[in-house]
Design a protein around this motif. Structure first.
Motif, short mmCIF file in Angstrom:
data_model
loop_
_atom_site.label_atom_id
_atom_site.label_comp_id
_atom_site.label_asym_id
_atom_site.label_seq_id
_atom_site.Cartn_x
_atom_site.Cartn_y
_atom_site.Cartn_z
N LYS A 212 41.08 49.17 46.60
CA LYS A 212 41.08 48.33 47.91
C LYS A 212 41.76 48.86 48.83
O LYS A 212 42.96 49.38 48.83
N PHE B 165 43.27 43.89 51.76
CA PHE B 165 42.72 42.61 51.70
C PHE B 165 43.18 41.72 53.01
O PHE B 165 44.37 41.57 53.25
N SER C 46 41.14 39.10 53.75
CA SER C 46 40.59 37.41 53.30
C SER C 46 41.14 37.06 51.88
O SER C 46 41.10 37.84 50.89
N ALA D 56 38.17 37.10 49.25
CA ALA D 56 38.07 38.65 48.72
C ALA D 56 39.08 38.74 47.69
O ALA D 56 38.91 39.35 46.68
N SER E 245 38.41 36.52 44.41
CA SER E 245 37.41 36.69 43.56
C SER E 245 37.72 38.12 42.66
O SER E 245 37.44 37.81 41.73
N GLU E 246 38.54 38.94 43.20
CA GLU E 246 39.01 39.82 42.40
C GLU E 246 39.97 39.40 41.39
O GLU E 246 39.81 39.87 40.09
#
Length: 384
Positions: free
Chosen positions: A21, A24, A26, A29, A32-33
């Motif tokens: 990534k 981040f 958010s 986001a 969810s990971e």
């Protein structure tokens, strides 16, 4: 983790346990990971790296913001809460943050919106299919596939002479003298509910379970060469019936399709099998007892010129690894089925089957295939 190890991971690219990534911004986001990795095998998120593996790095301000975000999301944005660990590593004067996420012990995990995310290769997606959700619950130990309803099979479908023989031997008591309705007895033994058989009751005691449960069989094929061919094979058979019958038929099929070596024996001797029978007994019992009954697929036995494969639907359960099982560790995926299989199959239930197979014949490879959701035993054949 040292710099060389990290570079090697980045060079290999993303996979089911390594996610890149750039940053981040958010909480959704990030959550969810975290959820996807926790519901799968765990792994790491490398922040400061683009999807293509190019390193962009993070500023000190980025790192402070990301640490705050990670702390909040891990406790508030993932249910149940998790405890990821972060580490900063500098490569080529660029700072990267590594977020380590362990394989969850309290599955299923979900984000603040109630969405259950899972890993599929290097990607993630929502778990929405019924069988998919069932497997997550199964891996958490919350439900077991062996007590699912058996497609409308009832007490009337039980092979009563077979069950009576089993009962009399197992409990050292005469079934006919038992002062309890047979329906209540099956309920008490966790083989049925309200007169309807579950999978264990059907697979072990029904007359012809394959009529209503056609996928829970063994399909066996002998091929002349080392690859699967659609039109060319030497022998092919579907092993059906009760679990004990399936076991007996499959062992007979395998033993009839391998080589026998004369050695120093006389010409009238049948010779010794190229691979000891106990190897197939142990691996087949493991397949029948520990397969994933939420997956609608048969166990497959493929006999090739150079190897024999036993392919079992489903991965290793919970925290088991191939090294674990080779050291004798076990985890019972189907506890009710296992408790009855102990009395109808040569099953000991103490994790020693793999050890015995390897002791008798070390040239066995185990493959926990996460992509195809299967567990494969590959027994290499000797050159005759």
């Amino acid at each position: 983790m040292n710099i060389k190890e990290l570079k090697d991971i980045i060079d290999r690219g993303e996979d089911s346990q390594h996610q890149f990534k750039e940053f981040f911004s958010s909480s959704d986001a990030l959550s969810s990971e975290l959820v996807a990795l926790s519901n799968s095998l765990g792994g790491m998120i490398i922040v400061g790296v683009k999807d293509d593996g190019s390193i962009v790095g993070l500023t000190n301000e980025n790192i402070r913001a990301l640490n705050n975000l990670l702390s909040n999301v891990a406790s508030e944005g993932v249910k149940p809460a998790i405890n990821p660990i972060s580490e900063i590593i500098i490569i080529n004067e660029k700072k990267l943050m590594i977020i380590y996420v362990t394989k969850g012990l309290n599955k299923p995990y979900q984000d603040k919106n109630g969405i259950i995310w899972i890993k599929v290769g290097a990607d993630k997606r929502k778990a929405i299919a019924r069988e998919e959700l069932q497997r997550i619950f199964q891996n958490s130990g919350m439900i077991h596939g062996d007590i699912m309803p058996a497609e409308g099979l009832t007490i009337e479908d039980v092979d009563m002479p077979y069950f009576e023989k089993f009962y009399n031997k197992r409990y050292e008591s005469d079934l006919k003298s038992l002062d309890i309705p047979i329906t209540n007895l099956f309920n008490n033994l966790y083989l049925a509910k309200d007169g309807y058989l579950n999978l264990t009751g059907a697979l072990i005691f029904a007359k012809n379970p394959e009529y209503r449960l056609p996928v829970y069989i063994v399909k066996a094929v002998v091929y002349p060469f080392n690859t699967i061919t659609e039109d060319t094979y030497i022998d092919s058979r579907d092993m059906t019936g009760k679990l004990e019958e399936i076991y007996d038929k499959t062992i007979t099929f395998i033993m009839n399709n391998i080589h026998y070596i004369q050695g120093n024996q006389g010409v009238n001797s049948v010779g010794q099998p190229e691979i000891p029978r106990i190897v197939f007994e142990e691996l087949l019992v493991n397949a029948l007892v520990h397969r994933d009954y939420y997956i609608s697929a048969p166990i497959k036995v493929f006999i090739f010129k150079d190897r024999i494969e036993i392919i079992n639907p489903g991965n290793l359960p919970n925290n088991l690894t191939i090294e674990n099982i080779k050291n004798g560790n076990s985890n019972v995926k189907n506890p009710v089925l296992a408790s009855f299989a102990y009395h109808v199959l040569p099953y000991r239930g103490i994790g020693s089957g793999i050890l015995r197979a390897l002791k008798e014949y070390p040239d066995i490879e185990f493959i926990n295939d996460l992509i195809n959701n299967s567990f494969k035993c590959v027994i290499r054949r000797k050159t005759i």
